[in-house]
Design a protein around this motif. Sequence first.
Motif, mmCIF file in Angstrom:
data_model
loop_
_atom_site.group_PDB
_atom_site.id
_atom_site.type_symbol
_atom_site.label_atom_id
_atom_site.label_comp_id
_atom_site.label_asym_id
_atom_site.label_seq_id
_atom_site.Cartn_x
_atom_site.Cartn_y
_atom_site.Cartn_z
ATOM 1 N N ARG A 71 -16.037 -73.046 50.664
ATOM 2 C CA ARG A 71 -17.220 -73.949 51.124
ATOM 3 C C ARG A 71 -18.597 -73.301 50.364
ATOM 4 O O ARG A 71 -18.940 -72.213 50.966
ATOM 5 C CB ARG A 71 -17.165 -73.547 52.452
ATOM 6 N N ASP A 93 -23.696 -77.113 61.386
ATOM 7 C CA ASP A 93 -22.459 -76.430 60.773
ATOM 8 C C ASP A 93 -22.282 -75.289 61.373
ATOM 9 O O ASP A 93 -22.901 -74.104 61.297
ATOM 10 C CB ASP A 93 -22.749 -76.189 59.185
ATOM 11 N N GLU A 103 -11.988 -77.786 57.843
ATOM 12 C CA GLU A 103 -13.158 -78.594 57.937
ATOM 13 C C GLU A 103 -13.022 -79.743 59.008
ATOM 14 O O GLU A 103 -12.098 -80.331 58.999
ATOM 15 C CB GLU A 103 -14.088 -79.071 56.562
ATOM 16 N N TYR A 118 -15.086 -74.470 59.359
ATOM 17 C CA TYR A 118 -16.442 -74.847 60.161
ATOM 18 C C TYR A 118 -16.118 -76.275 60.682
ATOM 19 O O TYR A 118 -15.324 -77.118 60.228
ATOM 20 C CB TYR A 118 -17.307 -75.332 59.018
#
Length: 600
Positions: free
Chosen positions: A177, A312, A277, A327
């Motif tokens: 990421r 985030d 994610e 996340y």
Amino acid sequence: MSYQVDFEPLGRRLGVGRGVSILTAAQQAGVGLVSICGGKGTCGRCQVQVLEGQLSPLSETEAKNLTPDELASGYRLACQAEVLSDLRLHIPPHSLTATQRTQVEGRELTVPIVPVVVGCDFRLSPPTREDIRSDVDRMRDHLALLDYGDLIIDFAVLRQLSTQLREWGWSGTVGLRGREVVSFGPLGRKLLGLAVDLGTTKLAGYLVELQTGRTLAAAGAMNPQIAYGEDVMARIAYAMEGEEQAATLREAAVGAVNDLAHTLCTQSGHLPEEIVEAVVVGNTAMHHLFLGLPVRQLGLAPYLPAVSDALDLKAREVGLEIAPGGYVHLLPNIAGFVGTDHVAMILSTKIYEAEGTVLGLDIGTNTEVVLRAKGRLIACSTASGPAFEGAHIKDGMRAAEGAIERLRITASGVEYQTIGDAPAVGICGSGVLDAVAQLRQLGVLDERGNMGDHHRVRRTQHGPEFVLVAAGEGGNSGDVVITRGDVGEIQLAKGAIRAGINILLDEAGLSAQDIDQVIIAGAFGTYIDVSSAIVIGMFPPLALERFNQVGNAAGMGAKLALVSREQRARAAEVARQVEYIELTNDRRFVDEFARAMYLK
Ligand code: FES
């Protein structure tokens, strides 16, 4: 002679003989079409659109039941039209029974797939006496050669890295990421994403392959917070009672998302730690309760969110059981009562770039309304309550097996369709809406919602009620009725929605007739008969072709934000662009609401 019939967008295909009705073909293909009159051609609900191919000539019944515009667009009644060639048919959501509409909602994404987390496969050379770099240096040096630059490794990933590198023979797949390694798995592991629409009453979740954007599984669940209050204000009030109560609501929401992730993974043969994610959307109260943010300021005028920015966060900090380094992304919200779900809905329906005047509605316990007009985006939220979920309705129930979902009252009785074609055990929101519209059209209800005489109306100590299904009819065990009180609940709900629509139009200096298109999102909105909603005055009286029922647009928006960085950035722009109107402060609201309660 056998012909191929394609049912889109369900992706069902079947070979049938010449002259077979489309309704029969659909039944054989397992496509659940609404057919309240049982195929007699009188209810007009089994509409299908012919994209390619030839059918029997238009019957008189069809000419009577379809509007000129519908006919011009290729609509036919499935029970009347017969197959005369290979066919490609489009089945509009309103013609599908409840059990199948969720499948339509799982449509694939059409944006370029550029996820925030990308996978990188690697094979390292094992250490030797001469090469004694640390495991992290070994991996970092190798990935730098592949142009992945200077990397940071999440601590939870770091804790497992050395053991796993040896276990997997110095190979693996990392999830990157930006510069951060957020996951580490065996070589070739696919990276998965989770998109969740966290609604006040229900959750909808989608498991998505990040590289391709393909939806691997979709599932729904009830929001367990419902035990602590039906609507947003009741939940906020409960959370305000103390830290323990707020924590209970947070744990309920997080637990529900974790359970949904497990269900989706079980359905598709994956593990929750493969999810790197997540994107969660919801109204502002759900957003705050999910994150454990304070909600006191949300519940008191002027109803302010603690934060409006996109967030985030490490999923583990929130309590989500996905890849330990993964996340969770939360889209920006707009105001105290217009949250990230509405941003997601605007994103997926592309209202933000629509030409002309477009009205968007996401109907739920709270209904968000947005108007795109003269280059502006104006939004409000209105408390429509849980009546459409079947709550506060005497024989109301969720859209589950045995619920009357569509009905028509004729001279000879009540024709109805239940979910799963099971004996009627109650009535869900779309059925109640039909019932009120039909009773109004028959003159059994007056403008104020009072119930007059009819041989099916009986007077009880709690007021009059109309018997839709009597005990014993159609194999059901008890009565299913609509009471005067039920009508009142629908009047409140639809009054709130229509008042919101009228105020946005007034703000833009427009009238209802200026609306070119109405987009109706949300599970309930997809199930309703738009003409019934027009009859009771919930929607403005526009041609049916101007209405577009799009299913769970908030969930679709969450998926877009999951697989596309560009869509995430677009969501932030949309949130900035929306002009919000707080109806509780608006001097027009009381009058508009009172007027909109009438069944005109
Ligand atoms: Fe076709 Fe009723 S089932 S019109």
